[in-house]
Write an enzyme that holds these catalytic residues in place. Structure first.
Site, mmCIF file in Angstrom:
data_model
loop_
_atom_site.group_PDB
_atom_site.id
_atom_site.type_symbol
_atom_site.label_atom_id
_atom_site.label_comp_id
_atom_site.label_asym_id
_atom_site.label_seq_id
_atom_site.Cartn_x
_atom_site.Cartn_y
_atom_site.Cartn_z
ATOM 1 C CE LYS A 152 -51.659 14.379 72.151
ATOM 2 N NZ LYS A 152 -51.581 15.284 73.315
ATOM 3 C CE1 TYR A 155 -54.151 14.587 69.551
ATOM 4 C CE2 TYR A 155 -54.181 12.203 69.354
ATOM 5 C CZ TYR A 155 -54.412 13.342 70.101
ATOM 6 O OH TYR A 155 -54.886 13.234 71.381
HETATM 7 P P1 NAD Z 1 -60.317 19.459 74.589
HETATM 8 O O1 NAD Z 1 -60.324 19.919 73.183
HETATM 9 O O2 NAD Z 1 -61.608 19.333 75.311
HETATM 10 O O3 NAD Z 1 -59.348 20.347 75.477
HETATM 11 C C1 NAD Z 1 -58.096 20.769 75.036
HETATM 12 C C2 NAD Z 1 -57.745 22.028 75.781
HETATM 13 O O4 NAD Z 1 -56.485 22.512 75.325
HETATM 14 C C3 NAD Z 1 -58.774 23.153 75.551
HETATM 15 O O5 NAD Z 1 -59.067 23.761 76.789
HETATM 16 C C4 NAD Z 1 -58.023 24.105 74.626
HETATM 17 O O6 NAD Z 1 -58.427 25.441 74.774
HETATM 18 C C5 NAD Z 1 -56.586 23.897 75.104
HETATM 19 N N1 NAD Z 1 -55.623 24.341 74.110
HETATM 20 C C6 NAD Z 1 -55.557 24.007 72.805
HETATM 21 N N2 NAD Z 1 -54.551 24.651 72.211
HETATM 22 C C7 NAD Z 1 -53.963 25.416 73.166
HETATM 23 C C8 NAD Z 1 -52.869 26.315 73.175
HETATM 24 N N3 NAD Z 1 -52.160 26.553 72.060
HETATM 25 N N4 NAD Z 1 -52.544 26.924 74.342
HETATM 26 C C9 NAD Z 1 -53.245 26.697 75.460
HETATM 27 N N5 NAD Z 1 -54.289 25.837 75.517
HETATM 28 C C10 NAD Z 1 -54.649 25.231 74.370
HETATM 29 O O7 NAD Z 1 -59.552 18.064 74.551
HETATM 30 P P2 NAD Z 1 -59.285 16.969 75.684
HETATM 31 O O8 NAD Z 1 -59.921 15.737 75.202
HETATM 32 O O9 NAD Z 1 -59.604 17.490 77.028
HETATM 33 O O10 NAD Z 1 -57.703 16.800 75.504
HETATM 34 C C11 NAD Z 1 -56.746 17.127 76.495
HETATM 35 C C12 NAD Z 1 -55.450 16.436 76.157
HETATM 36 O O11 NAD Z 1 -55.653 15.014 76.204
HETATM 37 C C13 NAD Z 1 -54.921 16.731 74.758
HETATM 38 O O12 NAD Z 1 -53.523 16.818 74.770
HETATM 39 C C14 NAD Z 1 -55.365 15.519 73.957
HETATM 40 O O13 NAD Z 1 -54.552 15.314 72.831
HETATM 41 C C15 NAD Z 1 -55.213 14.437 74.995
HETATM 42 N N6 NAD Z 1 -55.981 13.227 74.709
HETATM 43 C C16 NAD Z 1 -57.333 13.246 74.641
HETATM 44 C C17 NAD Z 1 -58.018 12.067 74.381
HETATM 45 C C18 NAD Z 1 -59.526 11.995 74.296
HETATM 46 O O14 NAD Z 1 -60.057 10.931 73.960
HETATM 47 N N7 NAD Z 1 -60.257 13.050 74.616
HETATM 48 C C19 NAD Z 1 -57.311 10.888 74.166
HETATM 49 C C20 NAD Z 1 -55.926 10.905 74.231
HETATM 50 C C21 NAD Z 1 -55.269 12.079 74.519
#
Ligand code: NAD
Length: 244
Positions: free
Chosen positions: A159, A155
């Site tokens: 990133k 991951y």
């Molecule tokens: P989440 O799991 O709730 O949502 C992720 C979304 O991406 C889901 O709707 C999923 O269906 C979609 N997805 C996954 N693979 C896919 C694909 N191949 N094609 C299309 N859609 C796809 O997670 P989140 O927390 O909302 O994360 C959103 C973004 O933010 C991600 O890139 C994650 O790495 C990043 N992020 C999240 C956090 C956190 O603390 N939640 C922190 C840093 C970064």
């Protein structure tokens, strides 16, 4: 309104941070095209929620990790909306394991979904944005991409890759008025972090709490808007101060 008459394409927006970004962008006046991976019912219900705000919205079932699917997605969005002014590469997954236990598939799945997807979608919007003489691309990375994290080598690599990619695109496309920036969230309350025991690290967050999707979305709206017209190639952390 900040994003009036603009069209935004957001990947993976039927829940979590992507959903919050779509909502905040719609509230700022943008028309919303978003992709989702599995639940058509959930995606359609969200389209209704967005349409009530007075903007055009449409959901597309599309795997962001697949190059041909990304090509079709952008073609369809251009046919439906006429243009793409803003691209938000949000889709992401985790397959957390210590390196000793990490399998080749854990690496490939995360790199394809989190990093290759950013290449796939960016590649497809560049020509339309050049034709429009401008655009804003916002890629969702993580503070883990800057600091690293035990148990998340795959991951963190994906990133960190997003940050290098975005700086390169900012340099390549600046003369075309296409900006490319990164948001690096800290710990945000979503399904992705639902199983984490967060009590331990809240004490290390200067603002002493987890963030929410809306707080990430507000920063994305800013970068998408003309308020950020002289900002490109930058990474903004939305992490309650954790990355200091
Ligand atoms: P989440 O799991 O709730 O949502 C992720 C979304 O991406 C889901 O709707 C999923 O269906 C979609 N997805 C996954 N693979 C896919 C694909 N191949 N094609 C299309 N859609 C796809 O997670 P989140 O927390 O909302 O994360 C959103 C973004 O933010 C991600 O890139 C994650 O790495 C990043 N992020 C999240 C956090 C956190 O603390 N939640 C922190 C840093 C970064």
């Amino acid at each position: 309104m900040l994003l009036e008459n603009k069209t935004a394409l957001i990947t993976g927006a039927s829940r979590g941070i992507g959903k919050a970004i779509a909502l905040q962008m719609a509230k700022a006046g943008a028309n919303i095209a978003f992709s989702y991976r599995s639940s058509e019912e959930k995606a359609n219900a969200f389209v209704d929620e967005l349409t009530v705000l007075g903007v055009n919205a449409k959901a597309y079932k599309s795997d962001a990790a697949n190059f041909e699917a990304a090509e079709k997605l952008v073609k369809d969005v251009l046919a439906d909306f006429g243009n793409v002014d803003i691209l938000v590469n949000n889709a992401g997954i985790t397959r957390d394991k210590l390196m000793l236990r990490m399998k080749s598939e854990d690496w490939d799945d995360v790199i394809h979904t989190n990093l290759k997807s950013v290449f796939n979608l960016t590649k497809q919007v560049m020509r339309p944005m050049m034709k429009q003489k401008g655009g804003s691309i916002i890629n969702i990375s993580s503070i883990v991409g800057v600091k690293g994290q035990a148990g998340q080598a795959n991951y963190a690599a994906s990133k960190a890759g997003i940050i290098g990619f975005s700086k390169s695109i900012a340099q390549e496309m600046g003369s075309r008025n296409i900006r490319c920036n990164v948001i690096a969230p800290g710990f945000i309350q979503t399904d992705m972090t639902a199983d984490l025991d967060t009590e331990g690290f809240i004490k290390n967050i200067p603002l002493q709490r987890l963030g929410n999707g809306e707080e990430v979305a507000d920063a994305v709206v800013f970068l998408a808007s003309d308020m950020a017209r002289y900002i490109t190639g930058q990474t903004i952390s939305v992490c309650g101060g954790l990355s200091m």
